[in-house]
Design a protein around this motif. Structure first.
Motif, PDB file in Angstrom:
ATOM      1  N   ASP A   1      47.009  45.729  45.116  1.00 17.80           N
ATOM      2  CA  ASP A   1      46.457  44.513  45.718  1.00 17.80           C
ATOM      3  C   ASP A   1      45.373  43.846  44.879  1.00 17.80           C
ATOM      4  OD1 ASP A   1      48.107  44.873  47.930  1.00 17.80           O
ATOM      5  OD2 ASP A   1      46.618  46.101  48.961  1.00 17.80           O
ATOM      6  N   TYR A   2      44.736  44.612  43.983  1.00 16.45           N
ATOM      7  CA  TYR A   2      43.633  44.060  43.199  1.00 16.45           C
ATOM      8  C   TYR A   2      43.622  44.686  41.824  1.00 16.45           C
ATOM      9  CZ  TYR A   2      39.062  43.092  41.310  1.00 16.45           C
ATOM     10  OH  TYR A   2      38.056  42.700  40.489  1.00 16.45           O
ATOM     11  N   PRO A   3      43.476  43.878  40.794  1.00 19.49           N
ATOM     12  CA  PRO A   3      43.533  42.413  40.811  1.00 19.49           C
ATOM     13  C   PRO A   3      44.981  41.917  40.930  1.00 19.49           C
ATOM     14  CG  PRO A   3      43.089  43.206  38.581  1.00 19.49           C
ATOM     15  CD  PRO A   3      43.178  44.404  39.462  1.00 19.49           C
ATOM     16  N   ASN A   4      45.146  40.758  41.520  1.00 21.59           N
ATOM     17  CA  ASN A   4      46.485  40.187  41.681  1.00 21.59           C
ATOM     18  C   ASN A   4      46.527  38.776  41.096  1.00 21.59           C
ATOM     19  OD1 ASN A   4      45.411  38.389  43.655  1.00 21.59           O
ATOM     20  ND2 ASN A   4      45.672  39.950  45.231  1.00 21.59           N
ATOM     21  N   ARG A   5      47.675  38.147  41.214  1.00 21.91           N
ATOM     22  CA  ARG A   5      47.842  36.797  40.632  1.00 21.91           C
ATOM     23  C   ARG A   5      46.822  35.815  41.190  1.00 21.91           C
ATOM     24  NH1 ARG A   5      52.880  35.508  38.393  1.00 21.91           N
ATOM     25  NH2 ARG A   5      52.750  33.430  39.276  1.00 21.91           N
ATOM     26  N   ASP A   6      46.550  35.897  42.506  1.00 28.15           N
ATOM     27  CA  ASP A   6      45.581  34.983  43.118  1.00 28.15           C
ATOM     28  C   ASP A   6      44.191  35.197  42.517  1.00 28.15           C
ATOM     29  OD1 ASP A   6      47.518  33.836  44.706  1.00 28.15           O
ATOM     30  OD2 ASP A   6      47.049  35.073  46.460  1.00 28.15           O
ATOM     31  N   THR A   7      43.836  36.464  42.249  1.00 26.95           N
ATOM     32  CA  THR A   7      42.542  36.768  41.618  1.00 26.95           C
ATOM     33  C   THR A   7      42.455  36.082  40.259  1.00 26.95           C
ATOM     34  OG1 THR A   7      42.645  38.976  42.641  1.00 26.95           O
ATOM     35  CG2 THR A   7      40.991  38.644  40.923  1.00 26.95           C
ATOM     36  N   LEU A   8      43.527  36.215  39.470  1.00 34.48           N
ATOM     37  CA  LEU A   8      43.534  35.619  38.132  1.00 34.48           C
ATOM     38  C   LEU A   8      43.513  34.095  38.202  1.00 34.48           C
ATOM     39  CD1 LEU A   8      46.114  37.909  36.292  1.00 34.48           C
ATOM     40  CD2 LEU A   8      43.691  38.288  36.728  1.00 34.48           C
ATOM     41  N   LEU A   9      44.290  33.526  39.113  1.00 30.10           N
ATOM     42  CA  LEU A   9      44.297  32.070  39.250  1.00 30.10           C
ATOM     43  C   LEU A   9      42.927  31.549  39.678  1.00 30.10           C
ATOM     44  CD1 LEU A   9      47.827  31.542  40.806  1.00 30.10           C
ATOM     45  CD2 LEU A   9      47.035  30.693  38.578  1.00 30.10           C
ATOM     46  N   GLU A  10      42.245  32.298  40.539  1.00 32.68           N
ATOM     47  CA  GLU A  10      40.886  31.909  40.937  1.00 32.68           C
ATOM     48  C   GLU A  10      39.937  32.000  39.740  1.00 32.68           C
ATOM     49  OE1 GLU A  10      37.692  30.674  43.441  1.00 32.68           O
ATOM     50  OE2 GLU A  10      39.845  30.368  43.454  1.00 32.68           O
ATOM     51  N   ASP A  11      40.078  33.065  38.925  1.00 28.44           N
ATOM     52  CA  ASP A  11      39.289  33.152  37.689  1.00 28.44           C
ATOM     53  C   ASP A  11      39.499  31.903  36.842  1.00 28.44           C
ATOM     54  OD1 ASP A  11      38.452  35.770  38.321  1.00 28.44           O
ATOM     55  OD2 ASP A  11      39.799  36.727  36.869  1.00 28.44           O
ATOM     56  N   MET A  12      40.753  31.525  36.675  1.00 27.03           N
ATOM     57  CA  MET A  12      41.086  30.371  35.832  1.00 27.03           C
ATOM     58  C   MET A  12      40.537  29.080  36.429  1.00 27.03           C
ATOM     59  SD  MET A  12      44.988  31.365  34.862  1.00 27.03           S
ATOM     60  CE  MET A  12      45.382  32.991  34.223  1.00 27.03           C
ATOM     61  N   ARG A  13      40.686  28.920  37.742  1.00 25.83           N
ATOM     62  CA  ARG A  13      40.237  27.712  38.424  1.00 25.83           C
ATOM     63  C   ARG A  13      38.723  27.534  38.295  1.00 25.83           C
ATOM     64  NH1 ARG A  13      37.851  26.048  42.644  1.00 25.83           N
ATOM     65  NH2 ARG A  13      37.544  28.055  43.640  1.00 25.83           N
ATOM     66  N   THR A  14      37.993  28.657  38.293  1.00 31.01           N
ATOM     67  CA  THR A  14      36.533  28.598  38.253  1.00 31.01           C
ATOM     68  C   THR A  14      35.968  28.752  36.840  1.00 31.01           C
ATOM     69  OG1 THR A  14      36.428  30.964  38.777  1.00 31.01           O
ATOM     70  CG2 THR A  14      36.275  29.413  40.634  1.00 31.01           C
ATOM     71  N   GLY A  15      36.843  28.779  35.845  1.00 28.91           N
ATOM     72  CA  GLY A  15      36.391  28.840  34.456  1.00 28.91           C
ATOM     73  C   GLY A  15      35.924  30.206  34.001  1.00 28.91           C
ATOM     74  N   LYS A  16      36.317  31.265  34.731  1.00 24.66           N
ATOM     75  CA  LYS A  16      35.892  32.629  34.387  1.00 24.66           C
ATOM     76  C   LYS A  16      36.989  33.431  33.689  1.00 24.66           C
ATOM     77  CE  LYS A  16      33.872  32.740  38.812  1.00 24.66           C
ATOM     78  NZ  LYS A  16      33.583  33.527  40.005  1.00 24.66           N
ATOM     79  N   GLY A  17      38.219  32.960  33.750  1.00 26.62           N
ATOM     80  CA  GLY A  17      39.337  33.687  33.133  1.00 26.62           C
ATOM     81  C   GLY A  17      39.420  33.382  31.646  1.00 26.62           C
ATOM     82  N   TYR A  18      39.551  34.414  30.837  1.00 30.32           N
ATOM     83  CA  TYR A  18      39.644  34.258  29.388  1.00 30.32           C
ATOM     84  C   TYR A  18      40.791  35.083  28.845  1.00 30.32           C
ATOM     85  CZ  TYR A  18      35.146  31.912  29.154  1.00 30.32           C
ATOM     86  OH  TYR A  18      34.135  31.006  29.298  1.00 30.32           O
ATOM     87  N   VAL A  19      41.385  34.590  27.777  1.00 33.40           N
ATOM     88  CA  VAL A  19      42.401  35.356  27.063  1.00 33.40           C
ATOM     89  C   VAL A  19      41.890  35.650  25.652  1.00 33.40           C
ATOM     90  CG1 VAL A  19      44.383  34.494  28.375  1.00 33.40           C
ATOM     91  CG2 VAL A  19      43.644  33.267  26.307  1.00 33.40           C
ATOM     92  N   LEU A  20      42.333  36.777  25.148  1.00 35.88           N
ATOM     93  CA  LEU A  20      42.092  37.126  23.759  1.00 35.88           C
ATOM     94  C   LEU A  20      43.402  36.887  23.033  1.00 35.88           C
ATOM     95  CD1 LEU A  20      40.236  38.383  21.577  1.00 35.88           C
ATOM     96  CD2 LEU A  20      41.310  40.575  22.134  1.00 35.88           C
ATOM     97  N   ARG A  21      43.353  36.018  22.050  1.00 35.60           N
ATOM     98  CA  ARG A  21      44.547  35.734  21.255  1.00 35.60           C
ATOM     99  C   ARG A  21      44.443  36.441  19.915  1.00 35.60           C
ATOM    100  NH1 ARG A  21      48.031  31.714  23.013  1.00 35.60           N
ATOM    101  NH2 ARG A  21      47.217  30.471  24.746  1.00 35.60           N
TER     102      ARG A  21
END
Length: 167
Positions: A37-57
């Protein structure tokens, strides 16, 4: 070349897959820190929506996902022990890497890039927590200059709390 950049909603499939790889890696190490249940897609989408989600390329390919929150962590207000610094600080949650990139030192690279991002924003401390059985992450944190500051309660259970002062 390794780069840290904001995750975008169109990256959700890759990022969710990386979190699933991290979940499986934890189980292979003999513990469960992340549930189904955690973390799930909604958690990640919320991270992205609020500018907290980051990727390492790595050479353009997404090799890792993490949440970097400059707003603090309410669960960190109470600690059995003591933090080294006052606010502001960045907190890192949900750090995971694509298993195809394992063994390339990505955690070290990610922490160096996170440190640079923090300094750029005028933030000179990073906090993170991890489960007691997650010895691999504890090793990575200590190797990267994080100090164990005590225990916090996060997501309903006690976690080891680490902090690194920058600059």
């Amino acid at each position: 070349m390794k780069q840290l950049e904001p995750a975008r909603p169109e990256d959700i499939e890759i990022c969710a897959g990386i979190i699933d790889m991290g979940r499986a890696f934890q189980r292979a190490q003999g513990f469960v820190q992340w549930t189904e249940d955690y973390p799930n897609r909604d958690t990640l989408l919320e991270d992205m929506r609020t500018g907290k989600g980051y990727v390492l390329r790595v050479d353009g390919a997404i090799a890792g996902y993490m949440c970097i929150d400059f707003g603090g962590e309410p669960a960190y207000r109470e600690i059995e022990g003591a933090w080294k610094t006052e606010e502001p600080y960045a907190v890192v949650h949900r750090m995971a890497f694509d298993s195809r990139f394992r063994g390339m030192g990505l955690a070290d690279a990610a922490f160096h890039l996170i440190e640079a991002l923090c300094v750029e924003r005028g933030v000179f401390a990073i906090r993170i927590d991890t489960d007691f059985p997650n010895e691999r992450m504890q090793h990575i944190l200590k190797k990267n200059g994080f100090a164990n500051c005590g225990v916090v309660v996060f997501q309903g259970s006690g976690k080891l709390a680490f902090e690194k002062q920058l600059g």
